[in-house]
Design an enzyme around this catalytic site. Sequence first.
Site, mmCIF file in Angstrom:
data_model
loop_
_atom_site.group_PDB
_atom_site.id
_atom_site.type_symbol
_atom_site.label_atom_id
_atom_site.label_comp_id
_atom_site.label_asym_id
_atom_site.label_seq_id
_atom_site.Cartn_x
_atom_site.Cartn_y
_atom_site.Cartn_z
ATOM 1 C CG HIS A 157 -1.762 1.176 1.396
ATOM 2 N ND1 HIS A 157 -3.106 1.181 1.103
ATOM 3 C CD2 HIS A 157 -1.480 2.430 1.825
ATOM 4 C CE1 HIS A 157 -3.601 2.382 1.347
ATOM 5 N NE2 HIS A 157 -2.634 3.163 1.788
ATOM 6 C CD GLU A 158 1.728 3.414 3.691
ATOM 7 O OE1 GLU A 158 1.941 4.544 3.202
ATOM 8 O OE2 GLU A 158 0.677 3.133 4.282
ATOM 9 C CG HIS A 199 0.419 6.151 -0.736
ATOM 10 N ND1 HIS A 199 -0.679 6.834 -1.193
ATOM 11 C CD2 HIS A 199 -0.027 5.408 0.310
ATOM 12 C CE1 HIS A 199 -1.732 6.532 -0.463
ATOM 13 N NE2 HIS A 199 -1.365 5.659 0.461
#
Length: 154
Positions: free
Chosen positions: A67-68, A71
């Site tokens: 998820h990170e 980004h």
Amino acid sequence: MEHLELQAWVERISLAFFGRPFLHRATFNARLRSTGGRYFLRSHNIEISPRQLDMFGVDEVEKIIKHELCHYHLHLMNKGYRHRDSDFKRLLAEVGGSRFCQAAPGVRRVEPYRYKLVCASCGTEFMRKRSVNVHKYGCGKCRGKLVQTVLDSV
């Protein structure tokens, strides 16, 4: 798990799932309580909650890292890196990252509504997060007087 092990793990996931290297720092931050991880726009570093690793294991933390990294890579490619952007949602689904981390037991979650307003005339109920000045505002349906009650917090 140490910071160096986390750094190597993030670099491996970045190359395997994104085909791009992770060139910044990944560290643990024990102060993260309600979030599994976070990405910093200015420094491009990633922080992961060690509590998620202790409570939910390696698989869950790998989803948080993905998820990170979504980004991270989208931001560096000048694409939509925010949660609401279609580029982010698409890439997250491709790599198998989690949209939300699991809630840790013992971490207090705030209920969505704290106040309930009831019209004295028509009985219509309004749920609110913030307190309302009942002397200033009236019912939106019949313009009757409102009675505010505070709901119990968990």
